[in-house]
Motif scaffolding. Structure first.
Motif, PDB file in Angstrom:
ATOM      1  N   LEU A  15       6.552   2.153   9.494  1.00  0.00           N
ATOM      2  CA  LEU A  15       6.210   1.371   8.307  1.00  0.00           C
ATOM      3  C   LEU A  15       7.384   1.333   7.347  1.00  0.00           C
ATOM      4  CD1 LEU A  15       2.757   1.886   6.632  1.00  0.00           C
ATOM      5  CD2 LEU A  15       3.908  -0.211   7.297  1.00  0.00           C
ATOM      6  N   GLY A  18      10.126  -0.661   8.548  1.00  0.00           N
ATOM      7  CA  GLY A  18       9.793  -2.071   8.362  1.00  0.00           C
ATOM      8  C   GLY A  18      10.147  -2.524   6.960  1.00  0.00           C
ATOM      9  N   ASP A  25      16.536  -8.764   7.605  1.00  0.00           N
ATOM     10  CA  ASP A  25      15.746  -9.403   8.642  1.00  0.00           C
ATOM     11  C   ASP A  25      15.188 -10.742   8.170  1.00  0.00           C
ATOM     12  OD1 ASP A  25      14.137  -9.395  11.090  1.00  0.00           O
ATOM     13  OD2 ASP A  25      12.470  -9.170   9.698  1.00  0.00           O
ATOM     14  N   ASN A  62      10.312 -23.201  14.301  1.00  0.00           N
ATOM     15  CA  ASN A  62       9.508 -21.994  14.116  1.00  0.00           C
ATOM     16  C   ASN A  62       8.169 -22.458  13.570  1.00  0.00           C
ATOM     17  OD1 ASN A  62      11.837 -20.339  14.644  1.00  0.00           O
ATOM     18  ND2 ASN A  62      12.494 -20.838  12.560  1.00  0.00           N
ATOM     19  N   ARG A  63       7.071 -22.005  14.203  1.00  0.00           N
ATOM     20  CA  ARG A  63       5.807 -22.543  13.694  1.00  0.00           C
ATOM     21  C   ARG A  63       4.798 -21.447  13.399  1.00  0.00           C
ATOM     22  NH1 ARG A  63       2.335 -22.296  18.030  1.00  0.00           N
ATOM     23  NH2 ARG A  63       3.586 -21.596  19.756  1.00  0.00           N
ATOM     24  N   ILE A  64       3.972 -21.733  12.407  1.00  0.00           N
ATOM     25  CA  ILE A  64       2.781 -20.933  12.146  1.00  0.00           C
ATOM     26  C   ILE A  64       1.616 -21.898  12.186  1.00  0.00           C
ATOM     27  CG2 ILE A  64       1.515 -19.542  10.482  1.00  0.00           C
ATOM     28  CD1 ILE A  64       4.056 -18.607   9.318  1.00  0.00           C
ATOM     29  N   GLU A  65       0.591 -21.547  12.974  1.00  0.00           N
ATOM     30  CA  GLU A  65      -0.590 -22.398  13.011  1.00  0.00           C
ATOM     31  C   GLU A  65      -1.729 -21.688  12.315  1.00  0.00           C
ATOM     32  OE1 GLU A  65      -0.903 -22.754  17.175  1.00  0.00           O
ATOM     33  OE2 GLU A  65       0.454 -24.463  17.285  1.00  0.00           O
ATOM     34  N   GLU A  70      -5.871 -22.156   4.719  1.00  0.00           N
ATOM     35  CA  GLU A  70      -5.192 -20.864   4.753  1.00  0.00           C
ATOM     36  C   GLU A  70      -3.682 -21.054   4.635  1.00  0.00           C
ATOM     37  OE1 GLU A  70      -8.461 -18.578   7.544  1.00  0.00           O
ATOM     38  OE2 GLU A  70      -6.565 -19.262   8.399  1.00  0.00           O
ATOM     39  N   ARG A  74      -1.258 -19.739   1.757  1.00  0.00           N
ATOM     40  CA  ARG A  74      -0.066 -18.936   2.038  1.00  0.00           C
ATOM     41  C   ARG A  74       1.171 -19.547   1.380  1.00  0.00           C
ATOM     42  NH1 ARG A  74       1.886 -16.139   7.638  1.00  0.00           N
ATOM     43  NH2 ARG A  74       4.084 -15.968   7.118  1.00  0.00           N
TER      44      ARG A  74
ATOM     45  N   ALA B 393      10.119 -11.650   9.627  1.00  0.00           N
ATOM     46  CA  ALA B 393       9.040 -11.262  10.528  1.00  0.00           C
ATOM     47  C   ALA B 393       8.574  -9.841  10.248  1.00  0.00           C
ATOM     48  CB  ALA B 393       9.507 -11.403  11.966  1.00  0.00           C
ATOM     49  N   THR B 394       9.521  -8.955   9.916  1.00  0.00           N
ATOM     50  CA  THR B 394       9.132  -7.563   9.714  1.00  0.00           C
ATOM     51  C   THR B 394       8.178  -7.429   8.540  1.00  0.00           C
ATOM     52  OG1 THR B 394      11.393  -7.110  10.327  1.00  0.00           O
ATOM     53  CG2 THR B 394      10.052  -5.242   9.676  1.00  0.00           C
ATOM     54  N   ILE B 395       8.493  -8.119   7.455  1.00  0.00           N
ATOM     55  CA  ILE B 395       7.620  -8.043   6.277  1.00  0.00           C
ATOM     56  C   ILE B 395       6.235  -8.566   6.617  1.00  0.00           C
ATOM     57  CG2 ILE B 395       7.181  -9.097   4.043  1.00  0.00           C
ATOM     58  CD1 ILE B 395       9.759  -8.462   3.154  1.00  0.00           C
ATOM     59  N   ALA B 396       6.195  -9.678   7.337  1.00  0.00           N
ATOM     60  CA  ALA B 396       4.898 -10.240   7.715  1.00  0.00           C
ATOM     61  C   ALA B 396       4.104  -9.224   8.528  1.00  0.00           C
ATOM     62  CB  ALA B 396       5.098 -11.528   8.495  1.00  0.00           C
ATOM     63  N   VAL B 398       4.441  -5.902   8.577  1.00  0.00           N
ATOM     64  CA  VAL B 398       4.042  -4.759   7.746  1.00  0.00           C
ATOM     65  C   VAL B 398       2.815  -5.138   6.921  1.00  0.00           C
ATOM     66  CG1 VAL B 398       4.695  -3.324   5.787  1.00  0.00           C
ATOM     67  CG2 VAL B 398       6.304  -3.680   7.659  1.00  0.00           C
ATOM     68  N   LEU B 473      -4.595 -14.546  11.242  1.00  0.00           N
ATOM     69  CA  LEU B 473      -4.305 -15.974  11.115  1.00  0.00           C
ATOM     70  C   LEU B 473      -3.413 -16.259   9.917  1.00  0.00           C
ATOM     71  CD1 LEU B 473      -7.602 -17.937  11.846  1.00  0.00           C
ATOM     72  CD2 LEU B 473      -5.370 -18.303  12.860  1.00  0.00           C
ATOM     73  N   ILE B 474      -3.680 -15.597   8.832  1.00  0.00           N
ATOM     74  CA  ILE B 474      -3.027 -16.005   7.591  1.00  0.00           C
ATOM     75  C   ILE B 474      -1.711 -15.284   7.329  1.00  0.00           C
ATOM     76  CG2 ILE B 474      -4.220 -14.385   6.046  1.00  0.00           C
ATOM     77  CD1 ILE B 474      -4.516 -16.778   4.145  1.00  0.00           C
ATOM     78  N   LEU B 475      -1.527 -14.102   7.890  1.00  0.00           N
ATOM     79  CA  LEU B 475      -0.337 -13.318   7.533  1.00  0.00           C
ATOM     80  C   LEU B 475       0.714 -13.229   8.626  1.00  0.00           C
ATOM     81  CD1 LEU B 475      -1.975 -10.361   5.596  1.00  0.00           C
ATOM     82  CD2 LEU B 475      -0.598 -12.199   4.660  1.00  0.00           C
ATOM     83  N   ARG B 476       0.405 -13.717   9.832  1.00  0.00           N
ATOM     84  CA  ARG B 476       1.340 -13.455  10.926  1.00  0.00           C
ATOM     85  C   ARG B 476       2.655 -14.202  10.743  1.00  0.00           C
ATOM     86  NH1 ARG B 476      -0.431 -17.605  15.072  1.00  0.00           N
ATOM     87  NH2 ARG B 476      -1.524 -19.034  13.716  1.00  0.00           N
ATOM     88  N   PRO B 477       3.711 -13.680  11.369  1.00  0.00           N
ATOM     89  CA  PRO B 477       5.011 -14.344  11.269  1.00  0.00           C
ATOM     90  C   PRO B 477       5.071 -15.586  12.156  1.00  0.00           C
ATOM     91  CG  PRO B 477       5.202 -12.345  12.573  1.00  0.00           C
ATOM     92  CD  PRO B 477       3.792 -12.401  12.076  1.00  0.00           C
ATOM     93  N   PHE B 478       6.219 -16.276  12.112  1.00  0.00           N
ATOM     94  CA  PHE B 478       6.391 -17.473  12.931  1.00  0.00           C
ATOM     95  C   PHE B 478       6.237 -17.170  14.417  1.00  0.00           C
ATOM     96  CE2 PHE B 478       8.893 -19.027   9.216  1.00  0.00           C
ATOM     97  CZ  PHE B 478       8.155 -20.170   8.999  1.00  0.00           C
ATOM     98  N   ASP B 479       5.695 -18.141  15.132  1.00  0.00           N
ATOM     99  CA  ASP B 479       5.607 -18.084  16.595  1.00  0.00           C
ATOM    100  C   ASP B 479       4.970 -16.798  17.094  1.00  0.00           C
ATOM    101  OD1 ASP B 479       6.999 -20.566  16.789  1.00  0.00           O
ATOM    102  OD2 ASP B 479       8.856 -19.471  16.377  1.00  0.00           O
ATOM    103  N   ASP B 481       1.338 -15.406  18.222  1.00  0.00           N
ATOM    104  CA  ASP B 481      -0.088 -15.585  18.492  1.00  0.00           C
ATOM    105  C   ASP B 481      -0.679 -14.283  18.998  1.00  0.00           C
ATOM    106  OD1 ASP B 481      -0.123 -18.299  17.919  1.00  0.00           O
ATOM    107  OD2 ASP B 481       0.536 -18.824  19.940  1.00  0.00           O
TER     108      ASP B 481
END
Lengths: 348, 528
Positions: A15, A18, A25, A62-65, A70, A74, B393-396, B398, B473-479, B481
């Motif tokens: 943690l 991170g 990063d 780069n995608r977020i679905e 929501e 975000r 991505a790391t922050i997402a 965490v 769904l709402i907090l994950r990083p790019f790409d 799943d």
């Protein structure tokens, strides 16, 4: 004991690592070669599109679905630091809410203006539609004459008492439809219509659009309100049971005051603080290109947005209908009003 | 102010352990604080009070139905399996926990499709047999059935552990006083198991209140529907947060009831005299009825929906590369989520004596619907995003892991708390007498005794993370799943056949953890 405490120490270390590693990063955003896409469309066929875009332009996506709202939440929370470049979704209402939240910037692009008809985009260029879906009626031809459903108004008449299947008012597509009725008729008449439809329901709203179409085939109701692509997908897919359903159920395109069927869009807009604005515009133009419109029509069974793009199979067989010329921006902002009206009338 | 010996030291505000608990409590409580703060805004949504009342009533009704059904079926199954011999008992003993592996949303997909009025089953019944089923799945009753089938293992596991832990001496004493068979259950075993029953039912009811995936799919409109409408259609986080307040209150009440049921319920007889319970053979007919009952639970919670989803896979094509990536993401998130949550839960549990409030508040997340948690999470997240542009991505990740901890803390705290309760004050005093400070006493005495409980907690969190949706769904990083995300996307797009495969993969992935968990709980007897 030892093992567990080591494991815990390891977890804490991860943690902390991170947190401290965060600065180094940062997602590489600035400069060439990337675009960050926030998509509320999650169709497998879109993945092929993204690959083609990267192949043609060298720009990595780069995608977020997620659900539209929501993603909007975000983007709001990320604020000025949001990595979002482009936001796309499958409902004009969601695009309007993102615009209300001040998440878009107006874009001027001759390519977009040329590809997207004026009524399918936001007047100031905040967002553009690239494919159309009609909210129409599936009916049992053994019980219903086509001329009994050639206008949305007829769905609220006593002719269909206890004969209508429709999903709940949680569906944004229903909210947009009622929003369009409010825009066309005014609140009072739209409210009468909503009350009439609630009185005509064969059962309390349940399930999705496909469930309504199946319910018509099963004899639960005579007509169902559905998005066009669900029906076309069932009719043209490989599932034998679905095909049997569409053999018994037909699709009709009712008109709103003689001007055509209610049409919603899939569309997108460039994020206000897009770090890769040029790439975002390029991706949006790519979505609006004739090739992409054809791809979406062929794979997700929506209709192309541009009148100049010939609809491919299987949607070509259904594409010969008149679409209402109402601006999608006009009904999009009516969704909250529509929700209150529908809840009040008992459309759960 | 504590006086030790001749020197009077100013006692620090908190011991190191207390500080750790405070930090853990803050980390986990931040989203809840975010929700509470959001509720004080002014931009409210135009939702009729009649609708709010209807949502609240549906939520309450659903929670009560699920609470009642899980209490009955979970207790009955545990009593049968622990106290009696009947065909299949050894298998049912661990298999009855397996529905824990089944996400509630996957049960909802399976059942609503299987029993749809226009589905093949009912079409065939009407066409060929001439009858129709007298029930609908997309109703409050149907939702209660589905959620009970998903959540009864919480009660079953808690009750089985308690029944196994009871000593034969107690039951014999009861028998001498005239309590045999069923009356031993009602008058001896159940009153003694009240805390376990309360804990299991509280978990099941909180899961019910927090559920959105299943009820949305079943068109049953609960308070979480209100949350989502306020948020999505009216764009009002204020109203959404206000919808969440009664849910937080409900969680607080459930947790308080669960605590209250423990008070004065310490019946431990001397460990030396503990003798395991000897199951009795049921007569033939009753033995088979017991088998049928246990099989029905397992059939409803796992076999039937899983079989239907599998059957529906036929003819759908799968993107194995994407599913494989999602599987590995789910596994890593589950593992890290479990480790971090258990670490934080342990800090909270150790600090309970100094900071009881921290553990209480941290548990509230369990009944908080995902959408609400998302609102709460976005508040602290926006601060972090504001500090670190680009949101790497790391922050997402965490943030996501902290979200899991906040959401699932109650499930981890429960067993760890119970494990630490086995440490009597005299043990700690003995360690202190031997020269250990508070921190070392905690590390060398309390933690080793709670080791098993920590593993149990980790398994529960792991299983829950695999099924988790809204925060992911709402907090994950790019790409990025997970299996649950893919399943949900397909289901929203009304492609149930394809939603089946990731759902089945979640079940297969969780099964070993559930079996391990079930066996662990059986093995954790005082004599062992």
């Amino acid at each position: 004991m030892r093992k567990v405490s080591w494991a815990l120490a390891g977890a804490v270390a991860m943690l902390l690592a991170g947190c401290s590693g965060a600065e180094s990063d940062v997602t590489p955003t600035q400069g060439a070669g990337e675009v960050n896409l926030y998509s509320a469309r999650h169709y497998d066929s879109d993945l092929a599109l993204y690959e083609r875009f990267t192949r043609e332009t060298g720009i990595k996506i780069n995608r977020i679905e997620g659900n539209a709202d929501e993603l909007v939440a975000r983007m709001r929370a990320e604020g000025a630091n949001s990595p979002a470049d482009l936001f796309i979704t499958a409902d004009a209402g969601a695009l309007w809410r993102a615009q209300q939240a001040d998440l878009f910037q107006p874009v001027e692009s001759d390519t977009l203006l040329g590809a997207v008809p004026a009524n399918l985009r936001e007047p100031d260029g905040n967002w553009y539609g690239f494919s159309r879906r009609a909210r129409v009626v599936a009916y049992d031809p053994a019980k219903v004459q086509l001329n009994e459903i050639d206008d949305y108004a007829e769905l609220a008449t006593p002719r269909f008492r206890g004969k209508i299947c429709v999903r709940s008012s949680d569906s944004v597509y229903n909210l947009s439809l009622v929003g369009a009725l409010i825009e066309a008729w005014g609140a009072e008449r739209a409210n009468d219509w909503v009350e009439g439809v609630v009185a005509n329901m064969a059962r309390p709203p349940e399930g999705g659009d496909r469930d309504q179409i199946r319910a018509v085939a099963a004899g639960v109701c005579e007509v169902a309100i559905t998005n066009s692509y669900y029906y076309i997908r069932m009719a043209s897919g490989e599932d034998a049971a679905d095909q049997a359903v569409t053999d018994k159920v037909k699709l009709a395109f009712p008109s709103l005051g003689g001007q055509g069927a209610h049409v919603n869009i899939s569309g997108g807009g460039v994020a206000k603080n897009a770090p890769n604005k040029a790439n975002a515009i390029r991706l949006l133009e790519f979505f609006a290109s004739a090739d992409t419109q054809r791809h979406i029509a062929a794979n997700n069974n929506e209709f192309p947005a541009s009148p100049s793009v010939a609809p491919p199979p299987p949607v070509d067989a259904f594409a010969d209908f008149t679409a209402h010329p109402m601006s999608v921006a006009a009904f999009a902002r009516r969704q909250p009003e529509a929700q209150s009206m529908m809840s009040e009338a008992g459309w759960r | 102010m504590a006086l030790t010996g001749a020197r009077a030291l100013p006692r620090p505000f908190l011991s190191p352990i207390g500080w750790l608990a405070l930090v853990a409590g803050l980390a986990v409580g931040a989203p809840l604080l975010g929700v509470a703060l959001a509720a004080f805004g002014t931009e409210t949504a135009d939702i009729a009070s009649r609708d709010i009342a209807r949502y609240a009533l549906t939520s309450a009704w659903l929670a009560l139905l699920v609470g009642g059904a899980t209490a009955l079926s979970g207790t009955a199954a545990a009593w049968l399996v622990v106290m009696h011999r009947f065909p299949g008992r050894e298998i049912f003993a661990w298999a009855l926990a397996l529905p824990l592996a089944m996400p509630a949303f996957a049960l909802a997909y399976g059942y609503s499709d299987l029993f749809d009025v226009a589905g093949p089953l009912r079409m065939w019944l009407r066409g060929s047999v001439g009858v129709d089923l007298p029930f609908e799945m997309r109703t409050v009753g149907g939702a209660a059935f589905i959620l009970s089938a998903a959540f009864y293992p919480y009660v079953y596991l808690a009750m089985r552990a308690t029944f196994l832990n009871q000593s034969t001496n107690v039951l014999e004493a009861g028998r001498m006083l005239g309590c045999t068979g069923t009356s031993a259950l009602w008058r001896v075993a159940l009153p003694m198991a009240r805390p376990a029953l309360a804990a299991g039912v509280a978990l099941a009811m909180m899961e019910t209140l927090a559920d959105y995936g299943a009820v949305r799919f079943l068109s049953v409109q609960t308070l979480t529907t209100g949350v989502v409408r306020a948020w999505s259609v009216y764009g009002s986080t204020v109203s959404a947060a206000r919808f969440a307040l009664p849910l937080l209150l409900a969680a607080a009440v459930l947790l308080w009831l669960e605590r209250a049921s423990r008070v004065g319920r310490s019946h431990e007889s001397g460990r030396a005299r503990w003798r395991p319970v000897e199951p009795t053979q049921l007569p033939l007919t009753r033995a088979w009825l017991a088998s049928v009952f246990c099989f029905t639970l397992l059939f409803a919670g796992l076999i039937l929906p899983l079989a239907w989803l599998t059957w529906n896979l036929a003819g759908t094509d799968a993107d194995w590369a994407r599913l494989g990536q999602a599987l590995s993401n789910s596994l890593s998130l589950g593992a890290v989520g479990a480790l971090v949550t258990v670490a934080l839960a342990t800090m909270l549990a150790l600090g309970t004596r100094e900071l009881p409030i921290a553990a209480r508040v941290a548990s509230l997340g369990y009944a908080t619907p995902g959408a609400v948690m998302a609102i709460g999470l976005l508040a602290p997240a926006s601060v972090i995003w504001g500090l670190a542009p680009g949101s790497g991505a790391t922050i997402a990740l965490v943030l996501l892991v902290l979200a899991y901890a906040a959401r699932l803390m109650a499930a981890a705290l429960e067993p760890i708390d119970a494990g630490l309760e086995r440490v009597t004050p005299s043990m700690i005093q003995a360690a202190r007498t031997l020269g250990r400070g508070e921190t070392r006493a905690a590390l060398e005495v309390q933690l080793p005794m709670a080791r098993g409980a920590m593993l149990t907690a980790a398994l529960i969190v792991f299983i829950d993370v695999l099924k988790e949706l809204p925060a992911t769904l709402i907090l994950r990083p790019f790409d990025f799943d997970t299996l649950a995300v893919i399943a949900s996307n397909y289901a929203l797009d009304e492609r149930l056949g394809q939603a089946g495969l990731p759902s089945i993969m979640i079940v297969v992935l969780s099964l070993p953890a559930v079996i391990w968990l079930s066996r662990r709980i059986a093995a954790a007897r005082p004599g062992a």
